[in-house]
Design a protein around this motif. Sequence first.
Motif, mmCIF file in Angstrom:
data_model
loop_
_atom_site.group_PDB
_atom_site.id
_atom_site.type_symbol
_atom_site.label_atom_id
_atom_site.label_comp_id
_atom_site.label_asym_id
_atom_site.label_seq_id
_atom_site.Cartn_x
_atom_site.Cartn_y
_atom_site.Cartn_z
ATOM 1 N N LEU A 305 0.831 -1.209 0.000
ATOM 2 C CA LEU A 305 0.000 0.000 0.000
ATOM 3 C C LEU A 305 0.861 1.252 0.000
ATOM 4 C CD1 LEU A 305 -2.676 -1.143 2.601
ATOM 5 C CD2 LEU A 305 -2.993 -0.902 0.122
ATOM 6 N N SER A 309 -0.272 4.147 4.936
ATOM 7 C CA SER A 309 -1.613 3.554 4.903
ATOM 8 C C SER A 309 -1.827 2.638 6.105
ATOM 9 C CB SER A 309 -1.800 2.735 3.622
ATOM 10 O OG SER A 309 -1.628 3.527 2.472
ATOM 11 N N ARG A 338 -9.313 9.176 7.487
ATOM 12 C CA ARG A 338 -8.580 8.683 6.316
ATOM 13 C C ARG A 338 -9.594 8.244 5.264
ATOM 14 N NH1 ARG A 338 -3.296 6.559 6.910
ATOM 15 N NH2 ARG A 338 -2.429 6.666 9.024
ATOM 16 N N ARG A 408 -2.655 1.886 -5.016
ATOM 17 C CA ARG A 408 -1.587 2.883 -5.197
ATOM 18 C C ARG A 408 -1.917 3.872 -6.318
ATOM 19 N NH1 ARG A 408 3.643 2.701 -3.408
ATOM 20 N NH2 ARG A 408 4.184 1.038 -1.925
ATOM 21 N N PRO A 415 -3.066 9.028 2.724
ATOM 22 C CA PRO A 415 -2.890 7.574 2.735
ATOM 23 C C PRO A 415 -4.161 6.892 3.238
ATOM 24 C CG PRO A 415 -0.955 8.645 3.653
ATOM 25 C CD PRO A 415 -1.994 9.712 3.489
ATOM 26 N N PRO A 416 -4.617 5.859 2.558
ATOM 27 C CA PRO A 416 -5.935 5.304 2.880
ATOM 28 C C PRO A 416 -5.934 4.353 4.077
ATOM 29 C CG PRO A 416 -4.959 4.085 1.079
ATOM 30 C CD PRO A 416 -4.010 5.214 1.396
ATOM 31 N N ARG A 417 -7.132 4.122 4.559
ATOM 32 C CA ARG A 417 -7.421 3.025 5.494
ATOM 33 C C ARG A 417 -8.069 1.942 4.634
ATOM 34 N NH1 ARG A 417 -9.965 5.763 9.465
ATOM 35 N NH2 ARG A 417 -8.054 5.748 10.711
#
Length: 439
Positions: A305, A309, A338, A408, A415-417
Motif C-alpha cells: 500500500l 496507509s 482517512r 496505489r 494515505p488510505p485506510r
Amino acid sequence: MSQIDTVVARLTALHPKLIDLTLDRMERILAALGHPERKLPPVIHVAGTNGKGSTIAFMRAILEAAGLAVHVYTSPHLVRFNERFRLGAPREGHLVDDQELIAVLAECERVNAGAPITVFEITTAAGLLLFSRHPADMLLLEVGMGGRLDATNVIEQPLATVVTPVSFDHAEHLGDTLAKIAFEKAGIFKPGVPAIVAAQPREALMAIERQAARVKAPIRIAGENWTATEERGRLVYQDDDGLLDLPAPKLFGRHQFENAGVAIATLRAIEYLKLPSYAFEQGIARAEWPARMQLLSQGPLAAMLPPGSELWLDGGHNADGGRAVANALADLEERVSRPLVLVVGMLATKDGTGFLKNFSGLARRIVAVPIPEQQNSMPPGELAETARGAGLPAQEAHDIESALASIRLFELPAPPRVLITGSLYLAGVVLALNDMPPG
C-alpha cells in the motif's frame, strides 16, 4: 497439500453433502467411540450468528488469567485445520499438534467404517475424543451451524449455554425468518442449565424465550439481567452481583464491549466459579481473536500500500456483521480521518447487498476479488455490480495482491485506510499471504 489436508479431503468424500443437519450420524459414531462426549471437562456451549468466536476468546482469556486449563473447539479455521482444536493447559493452551490430530481423525475414520458422515461431524467427533483424553477445567464448545441439530449438540448437561446475536445467515439450512433461525440456535438449551442471551432483535428474542420456557432453562438476557457499556474508554459491567469497572477490550469495535459482556455474564452465571476480579481485568484486556478488526501493521501485504496507509482485516460476511464493522470504521474515522477503501470477496450464498450497504457513505471505493479455492465464490464482476447497486463505486481485481497494488493508483487526499472483508475464507487467505497463521 499437508498430511492433515489430505486426511480432511478423504473424509469429505464420505458424504455427498457438506451440510446435512441431523444428529443420527453423530450418535452412531460417538457410541462406536465409547461415548467421549460423556467424559469431557465441564462444557460451555455457544451458539449464535455473530460474535461466537470473540465471546469464546474473552471467556478463554478470563479463565486462563485465573489459572485454569481451557479446551476450545471452534470453526472454521483460517489457515491451518489445527486451529479448530485448542488443548488447555494452566494459564495458556496450545493448538493440537499434527501427529495427534492425524491419529485421532484416523481413529474416527476407522470406527466410522465408511458409513455416510459429514466432514464437520467426524471432525467434531475427533475433537470430543481428543478433549476427553486431556484433563482440563473447562471446554468452550462452539456450534458449527444452528444449534438444535448441530453436531456439537450432544452434551446432555453443559455448565451453561450461550446465544450470541442472531441475524440472517445460512437461511437455506436454518429458515427464512429470524424467529426460525433463533429457534434453531436456542435448540442447545437444556433443562436447568443457565441460558445466557446477548441483545437480540425482538422477533429473535421472543423465539429464544419460548424455547427457554419450554425446556425450563433459567434465562439471563443482555439489558435485562446485566449491562455492559463503554464509559470513558472503559468497560463497565453490572448485574445483580455488583459492578465491574474493566479496561476496554483489546479487540476493536463497540460490538466487542457487548461480546465481552456476554462472556462475563456467562462466567458469573456458573455458581461454583468464583473468579477473582483480576481475571476479568486481565482477560478482557488480553483476549485476541484473529480476523476481527485486526490491524495488519506488518508483513508483505501492508507493504504493497502507499506509505502511511493502514491495513485492516475482518471476516464479517452478513448484514449485521457488516453493520458492526462499519460502526468500528466510523469510530476509527472519528479518531483519525482517512479515505476508506474496501477489498471485498464473498461467497455466492451470502447477501452481498445487505452486507455492503452498511458502507455506503463511508467507503470511497470497493475492489471486488474472488476467494481462492472456493467453488461458490461470488464472481468479482457480480460483486462489483452489487456494490454499485448499493451506491458504492466499485472495480474488480483478480486477486488480493493486485487489488492492493491497484490502490496505489487511486487519487486520494491522504494515505488510505484499507479493509479486507466479506469472508472468513478470504481472511484465512490474507493471513497465509501475510505469513500470520493464528496460534
